[in-house]
Design an enzyme around this catalytic site. Structure first.
Site, PDB file in Angstrom:
ATOM      1  N   ASP A  70       0.970  -1.251  -0.143  1.00 18.28           N
ATOM      2  CA  ASP A  70       0.059   0.104  -0.041  1.00 18.28           C
ATOM      3  C   ASP A  70       0.807   1.211   0.006  1.00 18.28           C
ATOM      4  O   ASP A  70       2.051   1.309   0.379  1.00 18.28           O
ATOM      5  CB  ASP A  70      -1.149  -0.112   1.210  1.00 18.28           C
ATOM      6  N   HIS A  79       2.737   3.496  -9.031  1.00 15.30           N
ATOM      7  CA  HIS A  79       2.564   1.871  -9.316  1.00 15.30           C
ATOM      8  C   HIS A  79       3.854   1.310  -9.927  1.00 15.30           C
ATOM      9  O   HIS A  79       4.408   0.181  -9.621  1.00 15.30           O
ATOM     10  CB  HIS A  79       1.408   1.769  -9.971  1.00 15.30           C
ATOM     11  N   LEU A  82      12.180 -20.036  -3.263  1.00 13.68           N
ATOM     12  CA  LEU A  82      11.209 -19.118  -2.615  1.00 13.68           C
ATOM     13  C   LEU A  82       9.742 -19.651  -3.389  1.00 13.68           C
ATOM     14  O   LEU A  82       9.662 -19.649  -4.763  1.00 13.68           O
ATOM     15  CB  LEU A  82      11.414 -17.590  -2.835  1.00 13.68           C
ATOM     16  N   GLU A  89       0.411 -12.719  12.661  1.00 16.25           N
ATOM     17  CA  GLU A  89       0.532 -11.292  13.212  1.00 16.25           C
ATOM     18  C   GLU A  89       0.709 -10.249  12.390  1.00 16.25           C
ATOM     19  O   GLU A  89       1.178 -10.493  11.275  1.00 16.25           O
ATOM     20  CB  GLU A  89       1.950 -11.605  13.828  1.00 16.25           C
TER      21      GLU A  89
END
Length: 240
Positions: A19, A36, A130, A206
């Site tokens: 954000d 962006h 990953l 969390e």
């Protein structure tokens, strides 16, 4: 590994709501699309840093089911950035040994973008580094609704008994099948809401809400997030 991380527990899976791109651009007297573009360049860096410190899964919120209500010019820019980003992933997934999976309802996207997604997932499927998930035309409520419809159809077709339905079975119908729930959610820019992201999966995650805008998020900020995570006591509903 960075010396600051010595002795710290590394989250297995980090989810990120990226954000602040528009506000970052506005501070520089530039259009939102400029933000962006800047934000899209940060993703690869953060994925690399996360993997280097021991994170195994990263999931980013790239385009939500609600984002279609934005101005068409902004949607067009976001789609172009996503198309370019996924094309780059095709070239870099082997080099980075990264497995890429797109979650969300891709049937609403242009066919060329759907084809790129399918090819990217196939090409990267055997990579062992990953695990990178991109939420594209994704909404948590939409995901749960689509999963429920598939379950109802399987029950109707006799493929599933309603008595056998439990949490584990339900999760097999979600977009994130086979992917562990996030340990840590990071939402940049200081906003403190989920915005319909991974509503099922974030049950015991969390949450970390730094003020930094996404294009300014870097390794230093990632380490701060890991330090915050280590200050939390995860009880999963139990007593500490």
């Amino acid at each position: 590994m960075d010396a600051k991380l010595n002795g710290l527990k590394i989250p297995n899976h980090i989810a990120i709501i990226m954000d602040g791109n528009g506000r970052w651009a506005k501070k520089r007297m530039m259009p939102r699309n400029y933000g962006h573009k800047a934000g899209s360049k940060i993703v690869e860096d953060i994925c690399r840093e996360a993997y280097n410190i021991g994170v195994k899964y990263v999931t980013v919120y790239a385009f939500s089911t609600e984002n279609w209500s934005r101005p068409q010019s902004e949607i067009d820019t976001l789609m172009k950035l996503l198309r370019d980003f996924l094309s780059e992933c095709l070239n870099k997934s082997k080099k980075n040994n990264m497995r890429v999976h797109v979650i969300g309802d891709i049937t609403k996207l242009e066919q060329s973008l759907q084809d790129t997604i399918v090819k990217l997932e196939e090409v990267s499927a055997s990579n062992t580094g990953l695990c990178f998930q991109v939420a594209l035309n994704y909404g948590g409520q939409d995901e749960i609704l689509r999963a429920t419809r598939k379950i109802a159809q399987d029950v109707k077709d006799g493929k599933l008994s309603i008595e056998d339905l439990n949490t584990e079975v339900y999760e097999d119908y979600l977009d994130t099948k086979g992917i562990p729930a996030p340990d840590l959610l990071i939402r940049t820019s200081g906003e403190q809401r989920l915005s319909n992201f991974l509503l099922w999966q974030l049950a015991y995650t969390e949450f970390y809400f730094p003020e930094v805008l996404w294009p300014d998020f870097n390794k230093k900020e990632l380490i701060k997030a890991i330090e915050f995570y280590n200050g939390r006591e995860r009880r999963y509903g139990g007593v500490g």
